[in-house]
Design a protein around this motif. Structure first.
Motif, PDB file in Angstrom:
ATOM      1  N   SER A   1     -52.844  -3.351  -4.407  1.00  0.00           N
ATOM      2  CA  SER A   1     -51.659  -4.123  -4.784  1.00  0.00           C
ATOM      3  C   SER A   1     -51.001  -4.756  -3.566  1.00  0.00           C
ATOM      4  CB  SER A   1     -50.659  -3.223  -5.516  1.00  0.00           C
ATOM      5  OG  SER A   1     -51.216  -2.707  -6.707  1.00  0.00           O
ATOM      6  N   ILE A   2     -50.865  -3.970  -2.493  1.00  0.00           N
ATOM      7  CA  ILE A   2     -50.257  -4.507  -1.278  1.00  0.00           C
ATOM      8  C   ILE A   2     -51.091  -5.648  -0.723  1.00  0.00           C
ATOM      9  CG2 ILE A   2     -49.694  -3.972   1.121  1.00  0.00           C
ATOM     10  CD1 ILE A   2     -47.669  -2.896  -0.807  1.00  0.00           C
ATOM     11  N   LEU A   3     -52.406  -5.459  -0.662  1.00  0.00           N
ATOM     12  CA  LEU A   3     -53.287  -6.506  -0.135  1.00  0.00           C
ATOM     13  C   LEU A   3     -53.189  -7.777  -0.969  1.00  0.00           C
ATOM     14  CD1 LEU A   3     -56.491  -4.429   0.755  1.00  0.00           C
ATOM     15  CD2 LEU A   3     -54.738  -5.280   2.317  1.00  0.00           C
ATOM     16  N   ALA A   4     -53.146  -7.631  -2.288  1.00  0.00           N
ATOM     17  CA  ALA A   4     -53.089  -8.796  -3.163  1.00  0.00           C
ATOM     18  C   ALA A   4     -51.764  -9.541  -3.016  1.00  0.00           C
ATOM     19  CB  ALA A   4     -53.295  -8.363  -4.611  1.00  0.00           C
ATOM     20  N   ILE A   5     -50.659  -8.799  -2.991  1.00  0.00           N
ATOM     21  CA  ILE A   5     -49.341  -9.442  -2.912  1.00  0.00           C
ATOM     22  C   ILE A   5     -49.134 -10.107  -1.560  1.00  0.00           C
ATOM     23  CG2 ILE A   5     -46.863  -8.985  -2.889  1.00  0.00           C
ATOM     24  CD1 ILE A   5     -47.360  -6.807  -4.977  1.00  0.00           C
ATOM     25  N   VAL A   6     -49.494  -9.425  -0.484  1.00  0.00           N
ATOM     26  CA  VAL A   6     -49.310  -9.997   0.851  1.00  0.00           C
ATOM     27  C   VAL A   6     -50.178 -11.233   1.026  1.00  0.00           C
ATOM     28  CG1 VAL A   6     -49.646  -9.581   3.316  1.00  0.00           C
ATOM     29  CG2 VAL A   6     -48.587  -7.830   1.898  1.00  0.00           C
ATOM     30  N   ALA A   7     -51.417 -11.190   0.549  1.00  0.00           N
ATOM     31  CA  ALA A   7     -52.308 -12.348   0.685  1.00  0.00           C
ATOM     32  C   ALA A   7     -51.746 -13.560  -0.051  1.00  0.00           C
ATOM     33  CB  ALA A   7     -53.696 -11.995   0.162  1.00  0.00           C
ATOM     34  N   ALA A   8     -51.237 -13.350  -1.253  1.00  0.00           N
ATOM     35  CA  ALA A   8     -50.674 -14.464  -2.014  1.00  0.00           C
ATOM     36  C   ALA A   8     -49.367 -14.955  -1.400  1.00  0.00           C
ATOM     37  CB  ALA A   8     -50.446 -14.047  -3.471  1.00  0.00           C
ATOM     38  N   TRP A   9     -48.582 -14.034  -0.847  1.00  0.00           N
ATOM     39  CA  TRP A   9     -47.275 -14.402  -0.282  1.00  0.00           C
ATOM     40  C   TRP A   9     -47.424 -15.267   0.962  1.00  0.00           C
ATOM     41  CZ3 TRP A   9     -42.475 -13.000  -2.331  1.00  0.00           C
ATOM     42  CH2 TRP A   9     -41.366 -13.317  -1.541  1.00  0.00           C
ATOM     43  N   LYS A  10     -48.381 -14.933   1.808  1.00  0.00           N
ATOM     44  CA  LYS A  10     -48.481 -15.628   3.099  1.00  0.00           C
ATOM     45  C   LYS A  10     -49.498 -16.763   3.102  1.00  0.00           C
ATOM     46  CE  LYS A  10     -51.917 -12.488   5.145  1.00  0.00           C
ATOM     47  NZ  LYS A  10     -52.934 -13.533   5.402  1.00  0.00           N
ATOM     48  N   ASP A  11     -50.230 -16.966   1.999  1.00  0.00           N
ATOM     49  CA  ASP A  11     -51.247 -18.011   1.975  1.00  0.00           C
ATOM     50  C   ASP A  11     -50.593 -19.383   2.161  1.00  0.00           C
ATOM     51  OD1 ASP A  11     -53.697 -19.165   1.828  1.00  0.00           O
ATOM     52  OD2 ASP A  11     -53.904 -19.021  -0.343  1.00  0.00           O
ATOM     53  N   PHE A  12     -51.299 -20.255   2.870  1.00  0.00           N
ATOM     54  CA  PHE A  12     -50.727 -21.577   3.160  1.00  0.00           C
ATOM     55  C   PHE A  12     -51.643 -22.723   2.735  1.00  0.00           C
ATOM     56  CE2 PHE A  12     -50.532 -25.137   6.214  1.00  0.00           C
ATOM     57  CZ  PHE A  12     -49.277 -25.636   5.881  1.00  0.00           C
ATOM     58  N   ILE A  13     -52.908 -22.699   3.171  1.00  0.00           N
ATOM     59  CA  ILE A  13     -53.790 -23.841   2.947  1.00  0.00           C
ATOM     60  C   ILE A  13     -53.982 -24.137   1.457  1.00  0.00           C
ATOM     61  CG2 ILE A  13     -56.126 -24.739   3.270  1.00  0.00           C
ATOM     62  CD1 ILE A  13     -54.491 -24.771   5.783  1.00  0.00           C
ATOM     63  N   TRP A  14     -54.315 -23.094   0.673  1.00  0.00           N
ATOM     64  CA  TRP A  14     -54.579 -23.335  -0.737  1.00  0.00           C
ATOM     65  C   TRP A  14     -53.329 -23.763  -1.501  1.00  0.00           C
ATOM     66  CZ3 TRP A  14     -58.256 -24.955  -3.447  1.00  0.00           C
ATOM     67  CH2 TRP A  14     -58.320 -24.757  -4.822  1.00  0.00           C
ATOM     68  N   PRO A  15     -52.163 -23.105  -1.341  1.00  0.00           N
ATOM     69  CA  PRO A  15     -50.962 -23.621  -2.011  1.00  0.00           C
ATOM     70  C   PRO A  15     -50.591 -25.035  -1.570  1.00  0.00           C
ATOM     71  CG  PRO A  15     -50.622 -21.359  -1.323  1.00  0.00           C
ATOM     72  CD  PRO A  15     -51.916 -21.793  -0.711  1.00  0.00           C
ATOM     73  N   LEU A  16     -50.889 -25.380  -0.311  1.00  0.00           N
ATOM     74  CA  LEU A  16     -50.615 -26.742   0.154  1.00  0.00           C
ATOM     75  C   LEU A  16     -51.421 -27.765  -0.634  1.00  0.00           C
ATOM     76  CD1 LEU A  16     -49.300 -28.622   2.306  1.00  0.00           C
ATOM     77  CD2 LEU A  16     -51.320 -28.198   3.723  1.00  0.00           C
ATOM     78  N   LEU A  17     -52.641 -27.410  -1.028  1.00  0.00           N
ATOM     79  CA  LEU A  17     -53.500 -28.332  -1.758  1.00  0.00           C
ATOM     80  C   LEU A  17     -53.126 -28.425  -3.233  1.00  0.00           C
ATOM     81  CD1 LEU A  17     -57.010 -27.430  -0.265  1.00  0.00           C
ATOM     82  CD2 LEU A  17     -55.626 -29.445   0.230  1.00  0.00           C
ATOM     83  N   VAL A  18     -52.764 -27.306  -3.838  1.00  0.00           N
ATOM     84  CA  VAL A  18     -52.599 -27.294  -5.298  1.00  0.00           C
ATOM     85  C   VAL A  18     -51.146 -27.484  -5.742  1.00  0.00           C
ATOM     86  CG1 VAL A  18     -54.631 -25.847  -5.584  1.00  0.00           C
ATOM     87  CG2 VAL A  18     -52.382 -24.776  -5.399  1.00  0.00           C
ATOM     88  N   PHE A  19     -50.208 -27.537  -4.802  1.00  0.00           N
ATOM     89  CA  PHE A  19     -48.803 -27.760  -5.160  1.00  0.00           C
ATOM     90  C   PHE A  19     -48.260 -29.003  -4.459  1.00  0.00           C
ATOM     91  CE2 PHE A  19     -48.521 -22.962  -5.804  1.00  0.00           C
ATOM     92  CZ  PHE A  19     -48.622 -23.074  -7.189  1.00  0.00           C
ATOM     93  N   PRO A  20     -48.702 -30.191  -4.840  1.00  0.00           N
ATOM     94  CA  PRO A  20     -48.133 -31.407  -4.232  1.00  0.00           C
ATOM     95  C   PRO A  20     -46.681 -31.652  -4.634  1.00  0.00           C
ATOM     96  CG  PRO A  20     -49.657 -31.974  -6.001  1.00  0.00           C
ATOM     97  CD  PRO A  20     -49.795 -30.499  -5.782  1.00  0.00           C
ATOM     98  N   ASP A  21     -46.258 -31.115  -5.757  1.00  0.00           N
ATOM     99  CA  ASP A  21     -44.875 -31.267  -6.204  1.00  0.00           C
ATOM    100  C   ASP A  21     -43.982 -30.347  -5.374  1.00  0.00           C
ATOM    101  OD1 ASP A  21     -42.482 -31.559  -7.459  1.00  0.00           O
ATOM    102  OD2 ASP A  21     -43.131 -30.827  -9.426  1.00  0.00           O
ATOM    103  N   PRO A  22     -43.029 -30.892  -4.586  1.00  0.00           N
ATOM    104  CA  PRO A  22     -42.179 -30.042  -3.741  1.00  0.00           C
ATOM    105  C   PRO A  22     -41.408 -28.985  -4.512  1.00  0.00           C
ATOM    106  CG  PRO A  22     -41.957 -32.346  -3.111  1.00  0.00           C
ATOM    107  CD  PRO A  22     -42.757 -32.315  -4.379  1.00  0.00           C
ATOM    108  N   ALA A  23     -41.060 -29.253  -5.760  1.00  0.00           N
ATOM    109  CA  ALA A  23     -40.268 -28.303  -6.538  1.00  0.00           C
ATOM    110  C   ALA A  23     -41.059 -27.062  -6.910  1.00  0.00           C
ATOM    111  CB  ALA A  23     -39.735 -28.969  -7.802  1.00  0.00           C
ATOM    112  N   ARG A  24     -42.390 -27.103  -6.815  1.00  0.00           N
ATOM    113  CA  ARG A  24     -43.225 -25.971  -7.205  1.00  0.00           C
ATOM    114  C   ARG A  24     -43.859 -25.268  -6.012  1.00  0.00           C
ATOM    115  NH1 ARG A  24     -44.481 -25.722 -12.613  1.00  0.00           N
ATOM    116  NH2 ARG A  24     -43.785 -27.477 -13.890  1.00  0.00           N
ATOM    117  N   GLN A  25     -43.539 -25.714  -4.817  1.00  0.00           N
ATOM    118  CA  GLN A  25     -44.197 -25.163  -3.634  1.00  0.00           C
ATOM    119  C   GLN A  25     -43.708 -23.758  -3.301  1.00  0.00           C
ATOM    120  OE1 GLN A  25     -43.463 -28.191  -0.693  1.00  0.00           O
ATOM    121  NE2 GLN A  25     -45.246 -29.393  -1.292  1.00  0.00           N
TER     122      GLN A  25
END
Length: 289
Positions: A214-238
Motif C-alpha cells: 500500500s505504501i509503495l503504491a500510494i507513494v509512487a502515484a503521489w510523486k509520479d510526474f512524467i505520466w500525469p504530465l502526459l495524461v492531464f493536459p487540463d490544468p484543473a485536473r493536474q
C-alpha cells in the motif's frame, strides 16, 4: 562470527569509546544528509525572495515570514491539486490491491500451469525502462481496446496502467509462500472456497506485507510526474507534481518552496506512521503459531 574488532576489544574502555565515537559520527552524518534538505526547504519557504537569491546563502533566515505558507496555499490553489492527487493515489492503491493480491495468491497457492514462467515474464518487465513504455501506454489509453474510450484527463488513465505491478506481485507471492499449506487445507476441508480462504484467512495474516504494498503504491502515484504530465493536459485536473512544475515560472521561489513542503508532508507523515508495518512486512520470513 568474525568482525573487524573482536568482542574482547569492544569490552575495553578504549574499545567502547572508539565504538561509540564512530557510531555517533556515522549517525550524525546520515541524519544531516537526510534532514538538511528538509530544513533548507522549510526555512527557505520563510525567507523573502531577495534573501533566497543572496550569495552566499543564509542558513538561518534574517527575517521569518510564516505567512508564506498561507499565501502559497491560497495563491496556488493547492486544495484543488491536493484533491486531484489524493483521488489518483487512492484509486491506484485500490486497483493495485484488487489485481495484485489475487494474482500473487494464485501464483503462490493455486499453482497454475506455467505459473513460474508467467512470474518470470512479469519480473522481466521490471528490466524495461519506464520511458520505453510511455508511447505504447499512451496510445492504449487514448483508444482503450474493446471499449474505444479516450481516458485523457481521467484518473483512470493513471489507475489502469498501475494495476498490475510486477514488483508488488512478487512481494506478495513471497509472503504467501510462507503461509502453511495445512492451514489452507483445513479451510478447504471445512468447505471454504478459494475466495473465502483469501478473504477470511490469508488477508488478515498478511497485513504487514499489505501495508508495504500500500505504501509503495500510494507513494509512487503521489510523486509520479512524467505520466500525469502526459495524461492531464487540463490544468484543473493536474496532480501536485505537474501543477507545481507548471506554475514555477511565474511564482516567487519562497512560495514554491512552501508549496513543495506542503506537498511532501502527507507522504512523510504516512511513512513515519507506518514505518513499523513496513519493516515488519519486508523482514517477514515465517509465521508463528
Amino acid at each position: 562470527m568474525r568482525t573487524l574488532i573482536s568482542p574482547a576489544q569492544l569490552r575495553t574502555p578504549r574499545g567502547k569509546a572508539i565504538y561509540w565515537l564512530v557510531f555517533t559520527v556515522v549517525m550524525l552524518l546520515f541524519v544531516a544528509a537526510f534532514a538538511f534538505p528538509m530544513y533548507w526547504a522549510v526555512t527557505g519557504a520563510m525567507k523573502d525572495p531577495a534573501e533566497l537569491a543572496r550569495t552566499p546563502p543564509t542558513v538561518i533566515p534574517d527575517q521569518w515570514h510564516p505567512e508564506a505558507w498561507g499565501e502559497a496555499w491560497s495563491r496556488l490553489n493547492l486544495l484543488t491539486y491536493f484533491g486531484n492527487t489524493v483521488l489518483v493515489a487512492v484509486g491506484a492503491w485500490l486497483i493495485q490491491l484488487a489485481v495484485d493480491v489475487p494474482a500473487a495468491y494464485a501464483l503462490s497457492k493455486l499453482r497454475p500451469v506455467l505459473g513460474n514462467k508467467i512470474l518470470a515474464l512479469m519480473l522481466a518487465t521490471l528490466m524495461v525502462p519506464a520511458s520505453a513504455l510511455l508511447v505504447p501506454t499512451y496510445v492504449t489509453i487514448t483508444d482503450l481496446p474493446v471499449f474505444g474510450v479516450n481516458l485523457i484527463n481521467s484518473p483512470a488513465a493513471i489507475w489502469f496502467p498501475a494495476a498490475a505491478n510486477a514488483f508488488n506481485i512478487y512481494l506478495l507471492k513471497r509472503f504467501f509462500d510462507q503461509i502453511p499449506g495445512e492451514l489452507l487445507e483445513a479451510a478447504v476441508l471445512d468447505g471454504a472456497g478459494q475466495l473465502r480462504i483469501l478473504w477470511r484467512i490469508v488477508l488478515p495474516i498478511s497485513r504487514p506485507i499489505l501495508a508495504v504494498v500500500s505504501i509503495l503504491a500510494i507513494v509512487a502515484a503521489w510523486k509520479d510526474f512524467i505520466w500525469p504530465l502526459l495524461v492531464f493536459p487540463d490544468p484543473a485536473r493536474q496532480t501536485l507534481s505537474v501543477a507545481l512544475q507548471r506554475m514555477e515560472i511565474d511564482m516567487p521561489l519562497n512560495l514554491l518552496l512552501a508549496a513543495l513542503v506542503l506537498a511532501s508532508v502527507p507522504m512523510v507523515a504516512l511513512l513515519l506512521f507506518f514505518q513499523r508495518h513496513i519493516l515488519a512486512g519486508l523482514t517477514a520470513g515465517s509465521l508463528k503459531g
